[in-house]
Design a protein around this motif. Sequence first.
Motif, PDB file in Angstrom:
ATOM      1  N   ALA A  30       0.817  -1.221   0.000  1.00 59.93           N
ATOM      2  CA  ALA A  30       0.000   0.000   0.000  1.00 59.93           C
ATOM      3  C   ALA A  30       0.848   1.268   0.000  1.00 59.93           C
ATOM      4  O   ALA A  30       0.459   2.280  -0.574  1.00 59.93           O
ATOM      5  N   ASP A  31       1.990   1.233   0.638  1.00 56.66           N
ATOM      6  CA  ASP A  31       2.856   2.415   0.688  1.00 56.66           C
ATOM      7  C   ASP A  31       3.938   2.365  -0.390  1.00 56.66           C
ATOM      8  O   ASP A  31       4.914   3.095  -0.337  1.00 56.66           O
ATOM      9  N   GLY A  32       3.757   1.522  -1.396  1.00 58.14           N
ATOM     10  CA  GLY A  32       4.783   1.306  -2.411  1.00 58.14           C
ATOM     11  C   GLY A  32       4.679   2.180  -3.638  1.00 58.14           C
ATOM     12  O   GLY A  32       5.311   1.901  -4.638  1.00 58.14           O
ATOM     13  N   GLY A  33       3.882   3.223  -3.612  1.00 55.99           N
ATOM     14  CA  GLY A  33       3.775   4.104  -4.770  1.00 55.99           C
ATOM     15  C   GLY A  33       2.973   3.472  -5.894  1.00 55.99           C
ATOM     16  O   GLY A  33       3.522   3.020  -6.885  1.00 55.99           O
ATOM     17  N   THR A  34       1.681   3.438  -5.730  1.00 54.30           N
ATOM     18  CA  THR A  34       0.808   2.765  -6.682  1.00 54.30           C
ATOM     19  C   THR A  34       0.177   3.713  -7.703  1.00 54.30           C
ATOM     20  O   THR A  34      -0.614   3.274  -8.537  1.00 54.30           O
ATOM     21  N   THR A  35       0.529   4.979  -7.674  1.00 56.50           N
ATOM     22  CA  THR A  35      -0.121   5.980  -8.522  1.00 56.50           C
ATOM     23  C   THR A  35      -0.030   5.640 -10.008  1.00 56.50           C
ATOM     24  O   THR A  35      -1.030   5.705 -10.727  1.00 56.50           O
ATOM     25  N   VAL A  36       1.149   5.267 -10.481  1.00 59.52           N
ATOM     26  CA  VAL A  36       1.336   4.978 -11.905  1.00 59.52           C
ATOM     27  C   VAL A  36       0.456   3.799 -12.326  1.00 59.52           C
ATOM     28  O   VAL A  36      -0.209   3.852 -13.372  1.00 59.52           O
ATOM     29  N   LEU A  37       0.449   2.744 -11.515  1.00 56.98           N
ATOM     30  CA  LEU A  37      -0.365   1.576 -11.847  1.00 56.98           C
ATOM     31  C   LEU A  37      -1.858   1.904 -11.800  1.00 56.98           C
ATOM     32  O   LEU A  37      -2.631   1.453 -12.651  1.00 56.98           O
ATOM     33  N   ARG A  38      -2.276   2.686 -10.824  1.00 50.72           N
ATOM     34  CA  ARG A  38      -3.696   3.059 -10.729  1.00 50.72           C
ATOM     35  C   ARG A  38      -4.119   3.903 -11.938  1.00 50.72           C
ATOM     36  O   ARG A  38      -5.196   3.686 -12.499  1.00 50.72           O
ATOM     37  N   ARG A  39      -3.264   4.810 -12.335  1.00 45.38           N
ATOM     38  CA  ARG A  39      -3.580   5.645 -13.505  1.00 45.38           C
ATOM     39  C   ARG A  39      -3.644   4.804 -14.775  1.00 45.38           C
ATOM     40  O   ARG A  39      -4.505   5.021 -15.630  1.00 45.38           O
ATOM     41  N   ARG A  40      -2.718   3.852 -14.899  1.00 49.90           N
ATOM     42  CA  ARG A  40      -2.744   2.968 -16.067  1.00 49.90           C
ATOM     43  C   ARG A  40      -4.032   2.137 -16.079  1.00 49.90           C
ATOM     44  O   ARG A  40      -4.665   1.962 -17.115  1.00 49.90           O
ATOM     45  N   LEU A  41      -4.442   1.655 -14.913  1.00 51.52           N
ATOM     46  CA  LEU A  41      -5.672   0.865 -14.814  1.00 51.52           C
ATOM     47  C   LEU A  41      -6.894   1.696 -15.208  1.00 51.52           C
ATOM     48  O   LEU A  41      -7.772   1.214 -15.934  1.00 51.52           O
ATOM     49  N   ILE A  42      -6.931   2.938 -14.779  1.00 53.30           N
ATOM     50  CA  ILE A  42      -8.044   3.826 -15.145  1.00 53.30           C
ATOM     51  C   ILE A  42      -8.054   4.071 -16.648  1.00 53.30           C
ATOM     52  O   ILE A  42      -9.108   3.997 -17.302  1.00 53.30           O
ATOM     53  N   ALA A  43      -6.883   4.350 -17.223  1.00 52.36           N
ATOM     54  CA  ALA A  43      -6.807   4.602 -18.670  1.00 52.36           C
ATOM     55  C   ALA A  43      -7.238   3.371 -19.463  1.00 52.36           C
ATOM     56  O   ALA A  43      -7.988   3.474 -20.444  1.00 52.36           O
ATOM     57  N   LEU A  44      -6.786   2.186 -19.044  1.00 52.19           N
ATOM     58  CA  LEU A  44      -7.177   0.961 -19.729  1.00 52.19           C
ATOM     59  C   LEU A  44      -8.674   0.705 -19.575  1.00 52.19           C
ATOM     60  O   LEU A  44      -9.335   0.265 -20.522  1.00 52.19           O
ATOM     61  N   SER A  45      -9.225   0.988 -18.407  1.00 50.97           N
ATOM     62  CA  SER A  45     -10.669   0.825 -18.182  1.00 50.97           C
ATOM     63  C   SER A  45     -11.467   1.713 -19.133  1.00 50.97           C
ATOM     64  O   SER A  45     -12.469   1.277 -19.708  1.00 50.97           O
ATOM     65  N   CYS A  46     -11.013   2.949 -19.301  1.00 52.65           N
ATOM     66  CA  CYS A  46     -11.694   3.877 -20.215  1.00 52.65           C
ATOM     67  C   CYS A  46     -11.637   3.373 -21.646  1.00 52.65           C
ATOM     68  O   CYS A  46     -12.639   3.415 -22.371  1.00 52.65           O
ATOM     69  N   ARG A  47     -10.460   2.890 -22.070  1.00 51.85           N
ATOM     70  CA  ARG A  47     -10.323   2.377 -23.431  1.00 51.85           C
ATOM     71  C   ARG A  47     -11.178   1.127 -23.641  1.00 51.85           C
ATOM     72  O   ARG A  47     -11.764   0.946 -24.712  1.00 51.85           O
TER      73      ARG A  47
END
Length: 82
Positions: A30-47
């Motif tokens: 949880a404290d490992g810096g998940t921002t990049v992965l979360r943003r990628r997941l959101i972008a893929l979800s939108c696509r």
Amino acid sequence: MRPSFRFPDDLVALQEAWLRTYDELAQVPADGGTTVLRRRLIALSCRLCAHPHWSAPEGRRAGAVELRRAARSRSRAGREAA
């Protein structure tokens, strides 16, 4: 087992990328810096949601569950071939 619906290759590839990203995110503390992965997941979800396949009349019958099954099946086949 063959999927009962036929999905476009690019849509299955998007779902595979979504599954890989989700698995990567699940492995990060949880404290490992998940921002990049979360943003990628959101972008893929939108696509995934905006893919033209879903606007075709037959597209809605082939739902998201079948798409995930097709992506997992293709991922497994790729790993076994390697």
